[in-house]
Enzyme design. Structure first.
Site, short mmCIF file in Angstrom:
data_model
loop_
_atom_site.label_atom_id
_atom_site.label_comp_id
_atom_site.label_asym_id
_atom_site.label_seq_id
_atom_site.Cartn_x
_atom_site.Cartn_y
_atom_site.Cartn_z
N SER A 206 0.80 -1.23 0.00
CA SER A 206 0.00 0.00 0.00
C SER A 206 0.83 1.28 0.00
CB SER A 206 -0.94 0.01 1.20
OG SER A 206 -0.21 0.01 2.39
N HIS A 234 -5.38 -4.69 -0.81
CA HIS A 234 -5.29 -3.67 -1.86
C HIS A 234 -5.34 -4.30 -3.25
CE1 HIS A 234 -4.63 -0.38 0.94
NE2 HIS A 234 -3.93 -1.25 1.64
N LYS A 265 -12.42 -2.06 2.21
CA LYS A 265 -11.82 -1.17 1.20
C LYS A 265 -12.69 -1.23 -0.06
CE LYS A 265 -7.17 -1.77 3.19
NZ LYS A 265 -7.27 -0.78 4.27
#
Ligand code: PLP
Length: 419
Positions: A206, A234, A265
């Site tokens: 990230s 991610h 996320k």
């Protein structure tokens, strides 16, 4: 006799109160010193208060409307998607606010089982287990799985939750240099003496927006008889042709054994995490994983959000594809303007500036032009590698991206980051 004891007891209470008063004052002084130290080191993290929903356009508390947001992990823009919100409301009404229980006592509803089944199907794995967060999933897995006879090999830049999870387990620990396959191979050779070897890596990192060389990792794992674990926080939902993640992007879906990821996320952005992989592993985690056993069930509204987000992604890969195009637009325009963007093909686009002060003043100046981005400097990233991290979302329009690039060019020229 009784009176004497009572008087002594009352006196005792009085003196312990005085003692705890002194202890509290001592604690307060120590805390103030620590906080001063953090401020003095220039590493104080302050929080901006948002007065609207999460999205590409924000309103900040105390003014600031119409701010263009480039710093959330809302990669697919599902955090405020109308269908995701409606699914949360429906789950709230049908299944209540929460379970007031851990899963194995009185906290498993049909929606929890449905979501686990959906996650496993999405990743093409045998089973899945939900946690309150991916931090918990990472805290739970290594200790439950690995014994002192085993070994875990971890990329040095893995996320803090992987590092903490590994700390909790009794396996032999190896840390290999970031994405360095020679170093990983050397460590795997050394680890041959152990019963079981687990290579653990973030799928996408990230801070740098770089993607783990999973093909090479899986080849080495095969050569040295090791298992592969990836953290896909991610990557889930948008990397790979169908958004399945780094393993799909790099063609190794059948070679990665364990995936941990987040629902907080790209998958709706509410909260929650999970492990997906072989069924006996998931069964073992339900028996042994401490953050699963001793923490409350995911609230129904949160389950509703994630479940709808997965439905949307399994219906069509259009959202994931549109994010890839936006990422490409930002990266190529910024590079053409003369900026260095770390990583490759990932919506995390770190604009490398080097100097910590430059990153801080440029981020402030970007906000004064209505663009919300965040500067990162030491100790979050190595010294001399300060940057502004830009995160692209599928719901940014081309105009949003162009406005951000133009602001970067103006601010970069003003502060000497561009000629
Ligand atoms: N792993 C990685 C790579 C992350 O970036 C994060 C969140 O920042 C986590 C784990 C923790 O995820 P969660 O927010 O679900 O606890």
């Amino acid at each position: 006799m009784w009176r004497g004891a009572a008087v002594r007891a009352v006196r005792g209470i009085g003196s312990s109160r005085a003692a705890s008063g002194a202890a509290a004052a001592q604690l307060r002084r120590w805390l103030e010193g620590e906080l001063e130290g953090i401020r003095g080191a220039g590493t104080w993290k302050s929080e901006r208060v948002i007065a609207s929903r999460q999205g590409p356009h924000l309103r900040l508390a105390g003014g600031g409307a119409g701010i263009l947001n480039f710093c959330a992990n809302n990669y697919l823009g599902l955090s405020s998607h109308p269908q995701v919100i409606r699914a949360a409301v429906q789950a709230l009404e049908e299944f209540g606010a929460g379970l007031s229980s851990v899963r194995f006592i009185c906290g498993t509803q049909s929606i929890h089982k449905d979501l686990e089944e959906k996650i496993a199907r999405f990743h093409q794995r045998e089973d899945a287990i939900l946690y309150a967060s991916c931090f918990d999933a990472n805290a739970g897995i290594f200790e439950a799985l690995l014994t002192p006879e085993d070994a875990v090999l971890s990329d040095e830049l893995n996320h803090a939750s992987i590092i903490d999870g590994i700390r909790l387990c009794k396996a032999n620990k190896y840390r290999y240099k970031h994405m360095d396959m020679h170093d990983l191979e050397a460590k795997l050779q050394d680890a041959q003496k152990h019963r079981l070897r687990l290579v653990a890596t973030d799928g996408a990192f990230s801070m740098d927006g770089d993607i783990a060389p999973l093909r090479e990792i899986c080849q080495l794992a095969q050569k040295y008889d090791a298992l592969v674990f990836i953290d896909e926080c991610h990557a889930t939902g948008f990397l790979g042709p169908n958004g399945r993640g780094t393993d799909e992007l790099l063609g190794v879906m059948d070679k990665v054994t364990i995936i941990n990821s987040t629902l907080g996320k790209a998958l709706g952005g509410a909260a929650g995490g999970y492990t997906t992989g072989p069924k006996p592993l998931i069964d073992l985690l339900r028996q042994r994983s401490r953050p699963y056993l001793f923490s409350n069930s995911l609230p129904p509204a949160v389950v509703g959000c994630a479940s709808k987000a997965l439905d949307l992604l399994m219906e069509s890969n259009a959202i994931a594809q549109s994010m890839a195009a936006k990422t490409q637009r930002f990266r190529s325009k910024m590079t053409a303007a003369g900026f260095t963007i770390s990583g490759k093909d990932h919506p995390i686009c770190p604009v490398m500036l080097g100097d910590a002060r430059l990153a801080a003043v440029m981020a402030e100046d970007m906000l004064s032009r209505g663009i919300y981005v965040i500067g990162f400097s030491y100790p979050v990233v190595p010294k001399g590698k300060a940057r502004i991290r830009v995160q692209i979302s599928a719901v940014h329009s081309d105009e949003d991206i162009d406005r951000c690039v133009e602001a970067f060019i103006e601010v970069g020229r003003k502060h000497g980051a561009l000629p």
